[in-house]
Structures are given as structure tokens and as C-alpha cells.
Design a protein around this motif. Structure first.
Motif, PDB file in Angstrom:
ATOM      1  N   ALA A 106      30.337  -5.823  40.897  1.00 26.21           N
ATOM      2  CA  ALA A 106      31.443  -5.039  41.438  1.00 26.21           C
ATOM      3  C   ALA A 106      31.996  -4.078  40.393  1.00 26.21           C
ATOM      4  N   TYR A 164      38.447 -12.885  49.805  1.00 25.42           N
ATOM      5  CA  TYR A 164      37.093 -13.393  50.073  1.00 25.42           C
ATOM      6  C   TYR A 164      36.796 -13.367  51.566  1.00 25.42           C
ATOM      7  N   GLN A 218      32.397  -8.848  56.088  1.00 20.11           N
ATOM      8  CA  GLN A 218      31.533  -7.677  56.045  1.00 20.11           C
ATOM      9  C   GLN A 218      30.113  -8.023  55.585  1.00 20.11           C
ATOM     10  N   LEU A 261      35.654  -8.524  47.083  1.00 10.47           N
ATOM     11  CA  LEU A 261      35.127  -9.657  46.316  1.00 10.47           C
ATOM     12  C   LEU A 261      35.776  -9.691  44.942  1.00 10.47           C
ATOM     13  N   SER A 297      35.891  -9.775  52.563  1.00 14.54           N
ATOM     14  CA  SER A 297      34.593  -9.360  52.043  1.00 14.54           C
ATOM     15  C   SER A 297      33.454 -10.090  52.753  1.00 14.54           C
ATOM     16  N   ASN A 357      29.265  -9.931  52.737  1.00 14.12           N
ATOM     17  CA  ASN A 357      29.077 -10.137  51.307  1.00 14.12           C
ATOM     18  C   ASN A 357      28.808 -11.629  51.053  1.00 14.12           C
ATOM     19  N   GLN A 358      27.590 -11.945  50.621  1.00 18.04           N
ATOM     20  CA  GLN A 358      27.185 -13.340  50.433  1.00 18.04           C
ATOM     21  C   GLN A 358      27.913 -14.021  49.270  1.00 18.04           C
ATOM     22  N   LYS A 359      28.165 -13.296  48.187  1.00 20.79           N
ATOM     23  CA  LYS A 359      28.903 -13.891  47.059  1.00 20.79           C
ATOM     24  C   LYS A 359      30.317 -14.258  47.489  1.00 20.79           C
ATOM     25  N   ALA A 360      30.927 -13.392  48.279  1.00 20.87           N
ATOM     26  CA  ALA A 360      32.276 -13.680  48.774  1.00 20.87           C
ATOM     27  C   ALA A 360      32.251 -14.899  49.694  1.00 20.87           C
ATOM     28  N   ASN A 372      36.384  -1.617  51.020  1.00 21.42           N
ATOM     29  CA  ASN A 372      35.177  -1.792  50.228  1.00 21.42           C
ATOM     30  C   ASN A 372      34.944  -3.288  49.983  1.00 21.42           C
ATOM     31  N   ALA A 373      33.829  -3.807  50.499  1.00 22.91           N
ATOM     32  CA  ALA A 373      33.539  -5.245  50.416  1.00 22.91           C
ATOM     33  C   ALA A 373      33.358  -5.719  48.978  1.00 22.91           C
ATOM     34  N   GLU A 374      32.734  -4.905  48.116  1.00 21.04           N
ATOM     35  CA  GLU A 374      32.567  -5.286  46.709  1.00 21.04           C
ATOM     36  C   GLU A 374      33.920  -5.365  46.006  1.00 21.04           C
TER      37      GLU A 374
END
Length: 107
Positions: A18, A65, A71, A42, A68, A73-76, A37-39
Motif C-alpha cells: 500500500a 478492513y 472490494q 487496508l 477494503s 482485498n484479500q489481505k484486508a 481506494n481499497a489499498e
């Protein structure tokens, strides 16, 4: 001490993508997160969860989280699940409510 070091390293690893994509400091990241913005969302979660540049607070961390992850975002989604596993139901509900208020409406 070892747990603190592991947590800090995990936060840096999660935050690295990010920060590489978002210019500026925490204010710029927050503006990008509020714009959807999803990043950046996160990153805001990480900043709140681990207390970088602000007081650590799990409720707003989860709220970011949630946005994110919604949208894709797998890390989130991973951080969301970990955080939710150690929170109470009222805290989770508060985070869900906060998440609806964090993103600015498109202008």
C-alpha cells in the motif's frame, strides 16, 4: 518482546504494498481511503490496528478492513478475520456501523 517484534514485522509486510502505491503520509492515505481506494483502506486498518501514527484502536481498524475486504482485498479479509476473532460482538457491530460512515459520497 519477541511477540512485539513479530507483530511489527507483520505490519510492515502488510503495509509495504500500500505504501508503495500511495503517495505522501497518513493524511494522503486517509484521503485515498475515504475516496474508496481499497489499498488505502487496508493501510488505514493496519495503522489503527497496530497504532502507527495514531492511537491503536481495533474498532476503526476493523471498519477499514471491512471496507477494503468488501472490494475484494484479500489481505484486508485476512486481517478482518483475525481481528474479529478477538473482538466482542458489540465491538464488531460498532465497527460495522462506523464503516458505513467512513467513505465520502462521490461528488
Amino acid at each position: 518482546m519477541k511477540k512485539i517484534l513479530k507483530t511489527a514485522l507483520l505490519a510492515l509486510l502488510l503495509a509495504a504494498p500500500a505504501w508503495g502505491q500511495l503517495p505522501g503520509g497518513p493524511q494522503d492515505v486517509r484521503a485515498a481511503a475515504e475516496a474508496g481506494n481499497a489499498e488505502a483502506q487496508l493501510e488505514m486498518g493496519i495503522l489503527y490496528e497496530f497504532g502507527f501514527h495514531m492511537e491503536a484502536n481495533e474498532v476503526p481498524a476493523l471498519a477499514w478492513y471491512l471496507l477494503s475486504a468488501k472490494q475484494g482485498n484479500q489481505k484486508a479479509a485476512q486481517r478482518r478475520d483475525i481481528l474479529m476473532s478477538r473482538m466482542t460482538q458489540p465491538q464488531i457491530e460498532e465497527a460495522q456501523q462506523q464503516s458505513t460512515q467512513l467513505v465520502r459520497a462521490p461528488q
